[in-house]
Each structure stands twice: as C-alpha cells, then as structure tokens.
Design a protein around this motif. Sequence first.
Motif, mmCIF file in Angstrom:
data_model
loop_
_atom_site.group_PDB
_atom_site.id
_atom_site.type_symbol
_atom_site.label_atom_id
_atom_site.label_comp_id
_atom_site.label_asym_id
_atom_site.label_seq_id
_atom_site.Cartn_x
_atom_site.Cartn_y
_atom_site.Cartn_z
ATOM 1 N N VAL A 292 7.036 0.954 19.754
ATOM 2 C CA VAL A 292 6.046 1.287 18.710
ATOM 3 C C VAL A 292 6.725 2.103 17.606
ATOM 4 C CG1 VAL A 292 3.900 2.571 18.265
ATOM 5 C CG2 VAL A 292 4.093 1.106 20.287
ATOM 6 N N PHE A 293 7.622 2.984 18.019
ATOM 7 C CA PHE A 293 8.338 3.825 17.050
ATOM 8 C C PHE A 293 9.194 2.947 16.121
ATOM 9 C CE2 PHE A 293 11.772 7.336 16.624
ATOM 10 C CZ PHE A 293 11.148 7.868 15.494
ATOM 11 N N ILE A 294 9.913 1.972 16.717
ATOM 12 C CA ILE A 294 10.728 1.065 15.890
ATOM 13 C C ILE A 294 9.808 0.310 14.925
ATOM 14 C CG2 ILE A 294 12.156 -1.040 15.931
ATOM 15 C CD1 ILE A 294 13.373 0.007 18.593
ATOM 16 N N GLY A 295 8.650 -0.160 15.442
ATOM 17 C CA GLY A 295 7.700 -0.903 14.598
ATOM 18 C C GLY A 295 7.192 -0.050 13.443
ATOM 19 N N ALA A 296 6.894 1.232 13.736
ATOM 20 C CA ALA A 296 6.368 2.127 12.691
ATOM 21 C C ALA A 296 7.437 2.321 11.604
ATOM 22 C CB ALA A 296 5.995 3.471 13.320
ATOM 23 N N LEU A 297 8.686 2.467 12.009
ATOM 24 C CA LEU A 297 9.764 2.661 11.029
ATOM 25 C C LEU A 297 10.026 1.361 10.253
ATOM 26 C CD1 LEU A 297 12.116 4.851 13.251
ATOM 27 C CD2 LEU A 297 10.869 5.602 11.221
ATOM 28 N N TYR A 298 9.813 0.224 10.918
ATOM 29 C CA TYR A 298 9.990 -1.074 10.241
ATOM 30 C C TYR A 298 8.923 -1.225 9.142
ATOM 31 C CZ TYR A 298 10.296 -6.159 9.642
ATOM 32 O OH TYR A 298 10.423 -7.426 9.122
ATOM 33 N N GLU A 299 7.689 -0.798 9.483
ATOM 34 C CA GLU A 299 6.613 -0.844 8.455
ATOM 35 C C GLU A 299 7.025 -0.027 7.242
ATOM 36 O OE1 GLU A 299 2.602 0.420 9.568
ATOM 37 O OE2 GLU A 299 2.930 -0.619 11.477
ATOM 38 N N GLN A 300 7.654 1.134 7.522
ATOM 39 C CA GLN A 300 8.031 2.063 6.464
ATOM 40 C C GLN A 300 9.202 1.523 5.623
ATOM 41 O OE1 GLN A 300 8.584 5.900 8.246
ATOM 42 N NE2 GLN A 300 9.679 6.695 6.472
ATOM 43 N N TYR A 301 10.262 1.008 6.302
ATOM 44 C CA TYR A 301 11.482 0.626 5.571
ATOM 45 C C TYR A 301 11.554 -0.856 5.221
ATOM 46 C CZ TYR A 301 13.251 5.045 7.564
ATOM 47 O OH TYR A 301 13.430 6.353 7.942
ATOM 48 N N GLY A 302 10.826 -1.688 5.970
ATOM 49 C CA GLY A 302 10.907 -3.137 5.747
ATOM 50 C C GLY A 302 12.274 -3.707 6.109
ATOM 51 N N ASP A 303 13.038 -2.992 6.931
ATOM 52 C CA ASP A 303 14.399 -3.435 7.290
ATOM 53 C C ASP A 303 14.576 -3.178 8.790
ATOM 54 O OD1 ASP A 303 17.151 -3.301 7.930
ATOM 55 O OD2 ASP A 303 17.675 -2.899 5.844
ATOM 56 N N LEU A 304 14.736 -4.274 9.562
ATOM 57 C CA LEU A 304 14.755 -4.143 11.024
ATOM 58 C C LEU A 304 15.930 -3.303 11.513
ATOM 59 C CD1 LEU A 304 13.408 -5.007 13.721
ATOM 60 C CD2 LEU A 304 14.999 -6.935 13.751
ATOM 61 N N GLU A 305 17.114 -3.611 10.992
ATOM 62 C CA GLU A 305 18.302 -2.882 11.471
ATOM 63 C C GLU A 305 18.152 -1.383 11.188
ATOM 64 O OE1 GLU A 305 22.141 -3.824 9.630
ATOM 65 O OE2 GLU A 305 22.704 -1.777 10.184
ATOM 66 N N LEU A 306 17.689 -1.083 9.977
ATOM 67 C CA LEU A 306 17.523 0.326 9.600
ATOM 68 C C LEU A 306 16.494 1.007 10.518
ATOM 69 C CD1 LEU A 306 18.418 2.422 7.548
ATOM 70 C CD2 LEU A 306 16.583 1.645 6.040
ATOM 71 N N ALA A 307 15.417 0.275 10.803
ATOM 72 C CA ALA A 307 14.367 0.843 11.667
ATOM 73 C C ALA A 307 14.931 1.138 13.065
ATOM 74 C CB ALA A 307 13.198 -0.128 11.764
ATOM 75 N N VAL A 308 15.741 0.213 13.591
ATOM 76 C CA VAL A 308 16.304 0.427 14.932
ATOM 77 C C VAL A 308 17.259 1.622 14.891
ATOM 78 C CG1 VAL A 308 17.769 -0.574 16.743
ATOM 79 C CG2 VAL A 308 16.036 -1.984 15.620
ATOM 80 N N ARG A 309 18.098 1.658 13.872
ATOM 81 C CA ARG A 309 19.066 2.771 13.806
ATOM 82 C C ARG A 309 18.357 4.111 13.669
ATOM 83 N NH1 ARG A 309 22.078 3.162 9.828
ATOM 84 N NH2 ARG A 309 21.757 1.320 8.550
ATOM 85 N N ALA A 310 17.329 4.133 12.806
ATOM 86 C CA ALA A 310 16.609 5.396 12.579
ATOM 87 C C ALA A 310 15.909 5.841 13.871
ATOM 88 C CB ALA A 310 15.591 5.212 11.458
ATOM 89 N N ALA A 311 15.316 4.881 14.578
ATOM 90 C CA ALA A 311 14.609 5.244 15.823
ATOM 91 C C ALA A 311 15.604 5.772 16.853
ATOM 92 C CB ALA A 311 13.869 4.024 16.368
ATOM 93 N N LEU A 312 16.739 5.070 16.998
ATOM 94 C CA LEU A 312 17.701 5.466 18.038
ATOM 95 C C LEU A 312 18.353 6.803 17.719
ATOM 96 C CD1 LEU A 312 19.314 2.041 19.013
ATOM 97 C CD2 LEU A 312 17.364 3.238 20.044
ATOM 98 N N SER A 313 18.427 7.142 16.431
ATOM 99 C CA SER A 313 19.002 8.462 16.102
ATOM 100 C C SER A 313 18.048 9.574 16.517
ATOM 101 C CB SER A 313 19.265 8.623 14.618
ATOM 102 O OG SER A 313 19.780 7.474 14.090
ATOM 103 N N GLU A 314 16.773 9.255 16.605
ATOM 104 C CA GLU A 314 15.813 10.322 16.956
ATOM 105 C C GLU A 314 15.530 10.452 18.437
ATOM 106 O OE1 GLU A 314 12.324 11.630 15.026
ATOM 107 O OE2 GLU A 314 12.938 10.664 13.158
#
Length: 610
Positions: free
Chosen positions: A131-153
């Motif tokens: 869900v966290f990756i999905g929320a970040l994907y909604e925000q950035y519109g970029d899957l790789e970025l969303a995964v990286r941002a989630a995993l950093s947190e």
Amino acid sequence: MCGIIGYIGHRRALPLLLNGLKRLEYRGYDSAGIAVPHGHGLYIAKRAGTVAQLAAMVDSLDLPATMGIGHTRWATHGEPSDRNAHPHTDASRRIAIVHNGIIENYATLKAKLQQDGYTFHSDTDTEVLAVFIGALYEQYGDLELAVRAALSEVRGTFGLVVLSADHPDILIAARRGSPIVIGIGDGEYIVASDATAIVEYTRSVFYLTDDEMALLTRSGCQTKTIDDIPTSAQLLELEFDLERIEKGGFPHFMLKEIHEQPQTFWDACRGRLLALEGNIKLGGLRSVEDTLRRARRLILTGCGTSWHAALVGEYWIEELARIPVEVEYASEFRYRNPVLSSDDIVIAISQSGETADTLAAVREAKLRGATVLGIVNVVGSSIARETHAGVYIHAGPEIGVASTKAFTSQLVVLMLLALYLGRMRHLSATQAREIAEEMLRLPDKMRSILERSQSIHSIACQYAHAQHFLYLGRGVNFPIALEGALKMKEISYIHAEGYPAAEMKHGPIALIDENMPVVIIAPRDELYEKVLSNMEEIRARRGQIIAIANDNDPDIARHATHVIPIPETLPLLTPFLTVLPLQLLAYYAAVERGCNVDMPRHLAKSVTVE
Ligand code: AGP
C-alpha cells in the motif's frame, strides 16, 4: 523461510511460476499465491495450503501472461490464511508484491497510511509495504521511484519482487537481508529466493546484495542501489544440476540426503586432503594464512545443527591444534557484547549461508575487528560473501528441512581445519597422515552402516510411539547425542533430550523408567568403561537402551536392549559414523508416525528472520 519466484520473458508465466513454487516447497510454507498481468489489470490467486491446491485453482485457466510473481509463505505476521497469503496489493490493486523478511516499522507506516484514508485487508507487514508503494506511486507517477522511496523508509529485512499492471514490461526485485538470486536466460529473467527454482532454466545467475535492486525487462537488466547509484552484477555459474534437487527414487529428500553422505563426505575432502603428505590444502583460507598461524583463540558460531558441528569442531581443534576454542549460539553472540579483538578469529558455520542470527554474528564480529571466516554450503550466499575468507562444504543442495549431509560435510571441513591448524603448529606429518588415511576409509564405512539400515528401521518402529527419548554421548560424541535428539524432535515431534552421559545422574536419571528409550553412543574409546557404567544405571531403572557400538564389541549386547553396530575407526573420527544411525532412527520413527519428514510442521529450511 518463504519462497519467492518471479518471471519475465517469452514463456507462459503461470506453469513456470507454479513449478518454481514446487521447487521452493522444501523451505517450509503454509500458503501460496501468484499474480500475473491479465487484461488491463492483474490476476491474483492465493490461498492457505499447498502449492498443489493453488495449482488446482489456476491450472485450467488460460492465462497468456509472460511475466508474473509467486510466493510460498511461512507465517510471521498474521495466521496462515487466504487473505494473509502473498501476493499483496496496493489500494488500486494494480501493484502486487511478494516479500520475504519482516518490515519492522510496519505499525508506524500503517497508522500513517490509515490516517491518509487507506484500508487494509490482511494482518501482514507485506500489505503495508504494498500500500505504501502504491501511495508513493500515486504521488510520483513513477514505479521505480515509488519502490526506491518506500524501501528507503522501511526498517527491517526484505527480499521482494514488484509487479504492476501499468508496466507489463518490467519486474522490480530488491533485497535487504533476505536473498534474491536472478537467473539470466535468453530474453528472459527468473527471480527467486533460492537457486533451486532457477537451475532447470539457466545456470547463469547473480545475487543481489543488500540495498540493491534490479530492474528486469525482456531486453535487459539494470542493477542499482536503492539510492539510485548504478552497480554491476557479478555473474556466477550454478554448480549443481536438476538431478540433485530431485528425489532420485527415494521416498523423501531426507533419506536421499542421508544416503548421499559417503559421496558428499568425499566431495568435501576432494583436493584438500593430501593424505600421502599428511597435509591439508584449503585454498579459501590462503589470504588469512598468517592470521591463522598467529591465532590465539577461535570462536565458532552457528545455529541448530551447525552449532552442533561447531561443538565437534571444538574438540578436534583443541585436540589437534591446541588452540582454545569457544562455541557460541549465533543468536546469543550477537547480543552479548562479546569481548573480541583483532587477534580473534570467528568462524560462522551455516548450511544456507542466510541464517539471520549467524549473519548478524558475522557482522558484529567484523565490526569489532575480528577476522571472520565462513564454513558454508550455498555458494554466493550472504555469509559466504560477507566473511573475510572461508571454505565451502560442497554438499550440494540440501532440500530436507532436517540437515543431514550438510552436517557431515561441515564436520569434514572442521576436521580438515583442525589438521591444517595443527600442521601449522606441533602436529607431525605422521600423526596427520594417520588421521587423513583413515578419513579416506570412512566413505566405505559410512556406506556399510547405510546398507544395514533395515535393523534401524525395525528399532525405530518399535519405539515410534514413545513420548520421550534420551540421547547420551561423551567427548566428541556428546554433540552427536545433541544432534540425534534434535533430528528426532524436529521430524517426529517426539520430545528428545541430549546430554553428556556423565551428566545423567545430575538430573535426567529421574526420568528413566521402562517407557524411556535411551540412545547411548558407546564406541570403544577411552571413555567406554564409563559409558558402560551409565548403561548399567539405566538398566537398573528398567530403561530401554539402544546402543550405538563397534561391530566387533563382544560385551555390549549384555548391557543394551538393542545394539546398532558401526565399523571401527579412530576415536576422534567416530562422529562421522555414530551420527548416521541417529539420522536413520529419527527418519524411520517419523515415517512410522506418519509425519511429513521433508517439511516438518512449523519449521523452515532457512531461518532468515530473528
Ligand atoms: C537442522 O536440522 C535444522 N533444521 C536447523 O537447526 C538448522 O541447522 C539451523 O536453522 C541452521 O541453519 P543453517 O545451517 O542454514 O545456518
């Protein structure tokens, strides 16, 4: 632990995913699931139960997808159930992930996401990550970025694969603390938590390192850190073939692996045991040879069966090399604030090379300046990579959850190490040669025990419904008593305790009556007479004695209810022979009780969580 499979390429993904999950079953699991792109969304099937039950759900479906992910779960957060099975999805159900490991800050992340209006349908930490990756994907519109941002947190451990309906041309895999291996085929990639799911498709693989991710498409692969720094993958060739991960006519992997031991014993010695010269060659230790020559103390660490191997190693190294050895459970060592200096050598022993506690002990010892070595089976595993140097045991894939052949191969390497360290010190070539030459005879002696397994079978059937077992041994066979008891409890669920034989009268003797089978390891060595006295104490209390004794021992039958004979060898080398009847005894008792020998309840092959 849990199993992960992912595929992107040109084949139909579903059969490959299900086959991969079957190969991973041995790691222990309670539920399974798959996800593939379908139409404009994702098709997901998951359920509590076996891979066969999952396959029955999806087999008849015509799913043309050529990419997908799959998972076998071993419950950590939340009971085994359909809704807790992986894959888990984000709120839009367009992103799915499979995950091994534990997200430690899942509760904080979940509370934050709930405040933002997200709802959850499972009890798992993995769903929070999805869900966290999905929320970040909604925000950035970029899957790789969303995964990286989630995993950093996130805090904790993960080996994972992400699939998105919006990007049916890319799989994203990442790891921190939980293994991910990627097989490279022709225009295809297979991602797995374990090479056994890959070997029938390709032998060319690379492992992700911690905080590394791979972006896999049909035309290529890019690896980088979670912080977006490009990395380069180190390609490896898998050394085993399909035959080694199949049962080869045996009813269980465990029995097959027990019978492989004369061969795996030899595989661990090959090229290392120079019997004629009375010397040992350990190429993996060349870089630390001077440090080993100066060593004042060794600390051996591991968990479960590997810890038992360490205990045998302690006897051997102290006896042959006269170096003080300490043995410690990795789980205790890592939290104990151990006193270590740069003069110390820590040796981590692990079949899988992925056990979380052993890996943490390796890291702790390195941090404190010790030289850290590994005795490992799985090539390229985390412990093999993170130690300064080491020796592979070359036992090949061990599929049965109960470790058997890896144990005897660990013992081989520990004996070679004891001889190697001894030869650097006072051990003469003649003394080393005597042991080395006898080691060369051991595979045949092991084979002769295995050929007589029928009598062990009938003893096991006679006691298979006992409530408790006691295992006793002395000296170098005390750890073998512990190992015999561990084998019995983990696969047959009979309560079993191992003790040094002389300790019996300090407590356990109170347990002995006619319902208590006592397994006593009694080879003819310098403690033999004392072990006979222990047997008399047990007989006087009507205990049932199963003695493991030399086949030319004329007296033993008078003291025991049953005798399991083993060939004679040097006293120091007896563990290689005494452990085999104990493995078989546990195996046959478990079969007689109708237990699932290769996948005992609640156990996982590799314990990658704390
Ligand atoms: C052995 O039969 C066990 N299943 C278990 O104790 C195992 O030895 C332990 O988890 C350590 O595993 P490792 O050797 O892969 O580190």
